[in-house]
Design an enzyme around this catalytic site. Structure first.
Site, PDB file in Angstrom:
ATOM      1  N   SER A   1       0.837  -1.206   0.000  1.00 48.27           N
ATOM      2  CA  SER A   1       0.000   0.000   0.000  1.00 48.27           C
ATOM      3  C   SER A   1       0.865   1.247   0.000  1.00 48.27           C
ATOM      4  O   SER A   1       2.052   1.208   0.306  1.00 48.27           O
ATOM      5  CB  SER A   1      -0.924   0.010   1.214  1.00 48.27           C
ATOM      6  OG  SER A   1      -0.259   0.586   2.309  1.00 48.27           O
ATOM      7  N   LYS A   2       0.208   2.348  -0.351  1.00 47.89           N
ATOM      8  CA  LYS A   2       0.929   3.612  -0.464  1.00 47.89           C
ATOM      9  C   LYS A   2       1.449   4.080   0.886  1.00 47.89           C
ATOM     10  O   LYS A   2       2.301   4.944   0.968  1.00 47.89           O
ATOM     11  CB  LYS A   2       0.008   4.668  -1.061  1.00 47.89           C
ATOM     12  CG  LYS A   2      -0.365   4.330  -2.470  1.00 47.89           C
ATOM     13  CD  LYS A   2      -1.317   5.324  -3.068  1.00 47.89           C
ATOM     14  CE  LYS A   2      -1.830   4.742  -4.380  1.00 47.89           C
ATOM     15  NZ  LYS A   2      -2.944   5.419  -4.939  1.00 47.89           N
ATOM     16  N   ARG A   3       0.866   3.515   1.946  1.00 43.28           N
ATOM     17  CA  ARG A   3       1.312   3.936   3.283  1.00 43.28           C
ATOM     18  C   ARG A   3       2.709   3.420   3.603  1.00 43.28           C
ATOM     19  O   ARG A   3       3.335   3.870   4.543  1.00 43.28           O
ATOM     20  CB  ARG A   3       0.320   3.447   4.343  1.00 43.28           C
ATOM     21  CG  ARG A   3      -0.779   4.470   4.607  1.00 43.28           C
ATOM     22  CD  ARG A   3      -1.924   3.854   5.351  1.00 43.28           C
ATOM     23  NE  ARG A   3      -2.760   3.067   4.457  1.00 43.28           N
ATOM     24  CZ  ARG A   3      -3.226   1.859   4.731  1.00 43.28           C
ATOM     25  NH1 ARG A   3      -2.943   1.286   5.862  1.00 43.28           N
ATOM     26  NH2 ARG A   3      -3.988   1.220   3.865  1.00 43.28           N
ATOM     27  N   GLU A   4       3.184   2.471   2.821  1.00 42.58           N
ATOM     28  CA  GLU A   4       4.477   1.862   3.162  1.00 42.58           C
ATOM     29  C   GLU A   4       5.674   2.588   2.579  1.00 42.58           C
ATOM     30  O   GLU A   4       6.604   1.985   2.078  1.00 42.58           O
ATOM     31  CB  GLU A   4       4.480   0.409   2.722  1.00 42.58           C
ATOM     32  CG  GLU A   4       3.493  -0.393   3.524  1.00 42.58           C
ATOM     33  CD  GLU A   4       3.267  -1.753   2.927  1.00 42.58           C
ATOM     34  OE1 GLU A   4       4.224  -2.509   2.900  1.00 42.58           O
ATOM     35  OE2 GLU A   4       2.146  -2.032   2.492  1.00 42.58           O
ATOM     36  N   GLY A   5       5.620   3.887   2.635  1.00 42.16           N
ATOM     37  CA  GLY A   5       6.764   4.660   2.165  1.00 42.16           C
ATOM     38  C   GLY A   5       6.743   4.781   0.668  1.00 42.16           C
ATOM     39  O   GLY A   5       5.680   4.833   0.054  1.00 42.16           O
TER      40      GLY A   5
END
Ligand code: GLU
Length: 489
Positions: free
Chosen positions: A249-253
């Site tokens: 996901s985009k949350r992972e950096g």
């Protein structure tokens, strides 16, 4: 393959942000398949969701695609410029009783949904507007009531074959009467994708597995329009996973292509890495050029299980690509990264006596000795900053090899000095320097080379003294040895 049509594929991003790793993989698979089969790779801008539209996003995506080497054929198709076309096709479905106007307000739909939730029913439009008479519809439209157009999902079962996931079968009663045309007059994704793929004569659709659940609706639309024969082949690609095997996901950096570019990964390395996510060449080969990827691309080698996004693997692949590049090529690509570094800026200012060519030659020497150890372009010079500084810090402790005395160390440095002084400028090559120093060292390599390396670098770890003196040049090498000798009195 049942489709004997000319291969035409499309990459169809929505301009709602940056191009991400997943988007690049979709584009790449389409591209490889097109190039392998002498087909066309088209770009379609799916900008029908006006609320999520991001200004400049498409331009940046195109720029990222070009950087990755994915040139598309012809002009891009822009959905927002094709609204009349979609309306025409929706009208056709309405006329044939395959689609209907729906005037339900958001409030009514909300109440309906709540009720369904309470009754533990799957959320689905209750067809409240299905049987409105033509008269009623006309009146409501004249009164300015807002409406959408919905697809009347027929009874039965929908079956299609996906080239990766195999046979998919869905009962139509589980499919919602999908909105085709929104209140703002824009088509939904589902309508636009089918109409455009048909009109663009798309032969194969490569896209992320998140679109697999939408595909039955598309198949039903092909049937409603009578386009079964023109229906493309579906090739859904498994999700890219993170190291804990969850969807990336985009949350992972950093997962945007722009971030990887900014970090200095060569495009060829990122492409190589991405290509292997979800596709297995079934050989030992791990490093591929674009041409090799094109040659070896094969839908039957695509996996149902998602590939894992492993940054260590990307770094390794990237290092292999840099190793295989010429110094010239690395220089061109790495210079913009180097120019941002403080150590380079200072060096550049101090070396005002050097001509542009001399500076270029110097940087290329650094690249020559570093290229086998680099993972990204922005690492050039990072670990060898003594090559960019005028004054290096040395201490007698660092100069002495094991338990040698200051005296021994001095003598050894003097020997090295003599060797280097005797090499003429025109013979100042890496091979020569290495050969002459090793001859003098005999079996006492540490005694001779350790103090020399330390005198030249001021560091505990660095490339060999041969490499360093070759880069620094005769004058600077001699100067550094002389100043180390001053420390040892
Ligand atoms: N616009 C969709 C996306 O952003 C396209 C999906 C498709 O290829 O059908 O991924």
């Amino acid at each position: 393959m049942k489709n004997e049509k000319k291969v035409r594929v499309r990459f169809a991003p929505s301009p709602t942000g940056e191009l991400h790793i997943g988007g690049l993989r979709t584009a790449l698979n389409n591209f490889l398949f097109a190039r392998k089969n002498g087909g066309e790779f088209l770009l379609r801008v799916e900008d029908t969701d006006r609320k999520r539209f991001v200004e400049g996003s498409m331009e940046r995506m195109i720029e990222d695609l070009r950087w990755a080497g994915l040139e598309f054929d012809g002009e891009p198709y822009i959905q927002s410029e094709r609204l009349e076309i979609y309306k025409e096709y929706v009208q056709r479905l309405i006329n044939e009783g395959k689609a209907y106007y729906c005037f339900c307000t958001p409030e009514r739909l909300e109440q309906m949904r709540e009720k369904q939730q309470q009754e533990k029913l799957a959320p689905k439009y209750d067809r409240h507007c299905l049987n409105l008479s033509t008269e009623d519809v006309k009146k409501k439209i004249e009164n300015g009531e807002k409406y959408v157009v919905r697809f009347k999902i027929p009874e039965g079962t929908t079956i299609f074959e996906d080239l990766v996931f195999g046979k998919v079968e869905v009962k139509n009663e589980n499919i919602d009467d999908q909105v085709l045309l929104k209140t703002d007059g824009f088509p939904t994704y589902h309508l636009a994708v089918v109409v455009d793929d048909y009109l663009m004569k798309i032969s194969h659709i490569f896209r992320g597995a998140e679109w697999l659940p939408s595909t039955p609706k598309h198949v039903l639309l092909y049937q409603a329009f009578g386009w079964e024969k023109e229906m493309p082949e579906f090739v859904h690609m498994a999700n890219i996973l993170n190291k804990s095997k969850k969807k990336l996901s985009k949350r992972e950096g950093s997962v945007s292509v722009a971030d990887f570019r900014a970090q200095g990964y060569p495009a060829s390395a990122l492409v190589n890495f991405i290509a292997l996510l979800g596709w297995n060449p079934k050989t030992q080969q791990e490093i591929f050029t674009m041409q090799e990827l094109i040659e070896q691309f094969d839908v039957s080698k695509m996996n149902r299980a998602g590939g894992v996004f492993d940054i260590d693997r990307l770094n390794w692949i990237s290092a292999q690509h840099i190793k295989r590049m010429s110094v010239e090529e690395i220089y061109i690509q790495a210079l913009p990264f180097l120019e941002k570094k403080e150590y380079y800026k200072k060096w550049n200012a101090v070396q005002s006596a050097l001509s542009a060519e001399e500076k270029e030659k110097y940087i290329k020497k650094i690249i020559t000795i570093e290229k086998d150890r680099l993972e990204k372009f922005d690492q050039i010079g990072e670990n060898n900053q003594f090559l960019f500084s005028d004054k290096i810090q040395i201490s007698p402790d660092d100069l002495r090899w094991k338990d040698s005395s200051n005296e021994d160390t001095r003598n050894n440095l003097k020997k090295s000095l003599q060797v280097l002084e005797n090499i003429s400028e025109s013979d100042w090559t890496l091979d020569n320097i290495e050969k002459k120093l090793l001859e003098t060292a005999g079996d006492k390599r540490g005694d001779l080379l350790f103090p020399l390396r330390s005198a030249l670098t001021g560091e505990k770890k660095s490339p060999s003294p041969f490499e360093v003196s070759w880069v620094l040049g005769k004058d600077t090498s001699i100067k550094r040895i002389l100043s180390a000798l001053d420390f040892l009195v």
